[in-house]
Write a protein that holds these residues in place. Structure first.
Motif, PDB file in Angstrom:
ATOM      1  N   THR A  54      27.779  18.381   0.468  1.00  0.00           N
ATOM      2  CA  THR A  54      27.783  18.722  -0.762  1.00  0.00           C
ATOM      3  C   THR A  54      28.393  17.957  -1.506  1.00  0.00           C
ATOM      4  N   TRP A  55      28.117  18.043  -3.116  1.00  0.00           N
ATOM      5  CA  TRP A  55      28.608  17.407  -4.027  1.00  0.00           C
ATOM      6  C   TRP A  55      28.844  18.142  -5.269  1.00  0.00           C
ATOM      7  N   ASP A  56      30.088  18.176  -5.879  1.00  0.00           N
ATOM      8  CA  ASP A  56      29.848  18.903  -7.172  1.00  0.00           C
ATOM      9  C   ASP A  56      29.024  18.794  -8.164  1.00  0.00           C
ATOM     10  N   ALA A  57      28.811  17.321  -8.428  1.00  0.00           N
ATOM     11  CA  ALA A  57      27.891  16.915  -9.675  1.00  0.00           C
ATOM     12  C   ALA A  57      26.418  17.171  -9.232  1.00  0.00           C
ATOM     13  N   LEU A  58      25.668  17.408 -10.176  1.00  0.00           N
ATOM     14  CA  LEU A  58      24.108  17.317 -10.180  1.00  0.00           C
ATOM     15  C   LEU A  58      23.471  16.063  -9.691  1.00  0.00           C
ATOM     16  N   VAL A  59      23.046  15.975  -8.417  1.00  0.00           N
ATOM     17  CA  VAL A  59      22.432  14.811  -7.852  1.00  0.00           C
ATOM     18  C   VAL A  59      20.906  14.858  -8.217  1.00  0.00           C
ATOM     19  N   PRO A  60      20.357  13.598  -8.128  1.00  0.00           N
ATOM     20  CA  PRO A  60      18.882  13.717  -8.394  1.00  0.00           C
ATOM     21  C   PRO A  60      18.127  14.343  -7.033  1.00  0.00           C
ATOM     22  N   THR A  61      16.958  14.848  -7.385  1.00  0.00           N
ATOM     23  CA  THR A  61      16.176  15.525  -6.321  1.00  0.00           C
ATOM     24  C   THR A  61      15.649  14.305  -5.741  1.00  0.00           C
ATOM     25  N   MET A  62      15.728  13.897  -4.360  1.00  0.00           N
ATOM     26  CA  MET A  62      15.157  13.022  -3.727  1.00  0.00           C
ATOM     27  C   MET A  62      14.752  13.330  -2.425  1.00  0.00           C
ATOM     28  N   LEU A  63      13.630  12.913  -1.772  1.00  0.00           N
ATOM     29  CA  LEU A  63      13.012  13.617  -0.502  1.00  0.00           C
ATOM     30  C   LEU A  63      12.189  12.222   0.135  1.00  0.00           C
ATOM     31  N   THR A  64      12.719  11.929   1.253  1.00  0.00           N
ATOM     32  CA  THR A  64      11.673  11.279   2.080  1.00  0.00           C
ATOM     33  C   THR A  64      11.599  11.918   3.530  1.00  0.00           C
ATOM     34  N   VAL A  65      10.308  11.463   3.800  1.00  0.00           N
ATOM     35  CA  VAL A  65       9.915  12.163   5.128  1.00  0.00           C
ATOM     36  C   VAL A  65       9.280  10.918   6.052  1.00  0.00           C
ATOM     37  N   ASP A  66       9.677  10.858   7.148  1.00  0.00           N
ATOM     38  CA  ASP A  66       9.190   9.943   8.042  1.00  0.00           C
ATOM     39  C   ASP A  66       8.945   8.312   7.639  1.00  0.00           C
ATOM     40  N   GLY A  67       9.652   8.076   6.630  1.00  0.00           N
ATOM     41  CA  GLY A  67       9.534   6.791   5.990  1.00  0.00           C
ATOM     42  C   GLY A  67       8.263   6.440   5.533  1.00  0.00           C
TER      43      GLY A  67
END
Length: 352
Positions: A184-197
């Motif tokens: 977890t992180w207090d700041a708002l992080v970018p939404t990032m998703l990777t699946v199976d490369g």
């Protein structure tokens, strides 16, 4: 919905512009003479007679040509919708039976504007994951995709989940089962998703947290770019976040096609002081003369997926095998520093 929008929707069902105007006039006037409809739609009386017969065949209207003058009346909209829905349902299996899926070649990029589409895309990619997932998103979105995450973990997929903009202490019990490990992180992080490369998604998190956001998401399927996105996740965000949950080691023996998943499990088992051995298939790196498979005791692991960190670089994932008194470093796809590039890893408890 204004008239233009309604007309546009009707035209999708095969009505021309003039046919749409005539049909809307019939709806608005109810049972009427052809002359009345002609004046309302600004078409000829002859055209009204002609198009009314076609609308009757399609189930949109009824023509009473036994009366004098001929009367035209609209079919109940509910009945029209039922007929259209039934037609769509009937045609779907026929279309599916004739559809041939072909793999699209080259780079695939898509700009996504809708919050709901982004959420659906995340869930679809998670549902199709086979080996590993890296995902960062706002903590408030977790309940929306929780069940899909749990199903992904249950399939044995490695899921690294980073929740941003957490408020206070996150309930650790609530995180269990949502990922292999959660930070977890207090700041708002970018939404990032990777699946199976192979598949990825990148977006400002405001697209998920603000209904009026005009930001955009990018979905991509590109073997050269998605690993870069995963590398950014592991190097720039994962090390800084606080580790809040780690799953228990899986039962052995177990085979992994995803190398990071194998390294993760090796790290978990070694943390319990369990002696393990591994069998790997793959190929030697560079000019090294090594067989197509190696088996031996795992004597070291280098990784930053779970604490304590044992790697020298955030994206380093490797382990060391002792085989007949010799030590060999094992890396995953694209390994160049290690001795061996593994395609498959089977780990088991070492028999004393």
């Amino acid at each position: 919905m204004d008239d233009d929008e309604l007309a546009g929707l009707l035209e999708r069902f095969g009505l021309s512009e003039k046919e749409t105007d005539t049909y809307l006039a019939i709806l608005e006037h109810g049972e009427s003479k052809a002359s009345t409809i002609a004046d309302a739609a600004d078409v000829s009386k002859r055209y009204v007679y002609s198009i009314s017969e076609e609308l009757e065949e399609r189930g949109f209207a009824e023509v009473d040509d036994h009366s004098v003058p001929t009367l035209i009346r609209p079919v109940e909209p509910e009945t029209v919708i039922e007929r259209l829905t039934h037609s769509v349902e009937e045609i779907e299996p026929e279309l599916q039976s004739r559809y041939t899926t072909t793999e699209r070649s080259g780079e695939q990029f898509e700009v996504i504007k809708s919050r709901q589409t982004v959420l659906k895309r995340i869930e679809t990619l998670l549902s199709n994951a086979e080996t590993e997932v890296t995902l960062s998103l706002p903590a408030e979105i977790l309940p929306r995709i929780r069940s899909t995450l749990e199903e992904t973990v249950d399939r044995g997929v490695l899921v690294l989940l980073l929740l941003g903009a957490t408020e206070g202490d996150q309930d650790i019990a609530s995180l269990a089962g949502t990922a292999s490990t959660v930070r977890t992180w207090d700041a708002l992080v970018p939404t990032m998703l990777t699946v199976d490369g192979r598949h990825g998604l990148l977006a400002p998190s405001q697209i998920l947290t603000t209904s009026t956001s005009d930001t955009r998401a990018i979905s991509l399927s590109q073997d050269q770019l998605v690993p870069v996105l995963a590398g950014s996740f592991l190097a720039n965000y994962w090390p800084t976040a606080e580790e809040r949950y780690v799953t228990t080691p899986r039962d052995l023996p177990c085979t992994y096609e995803g190398f990071r998943n194998a390294v993760f499990q090796i790290a978990l088992h070694r943390a319990t002081d369990t002696r393990i051995e591994a069998s790997v298939t793959g190929s030697a790196v560079g000019e090294r003369d090594l067989p197509s498979s190696l088996s031996g005791e795992v004597v070291d692991v280098r990784q930053s997926l779970v604490r304590p960190v044992t790697s020298t670089l955030p994206i380093e994932n490797a382990f060391e095998l002792e085989v007949d008194g010799e030590r060999y470093t094992i890396g995953g796809t694209g390994a160049f520093l290690e001795d061996y590039e593994a395609e498959s890893v089977t780990i088991r408890e070492l028999e004393e």
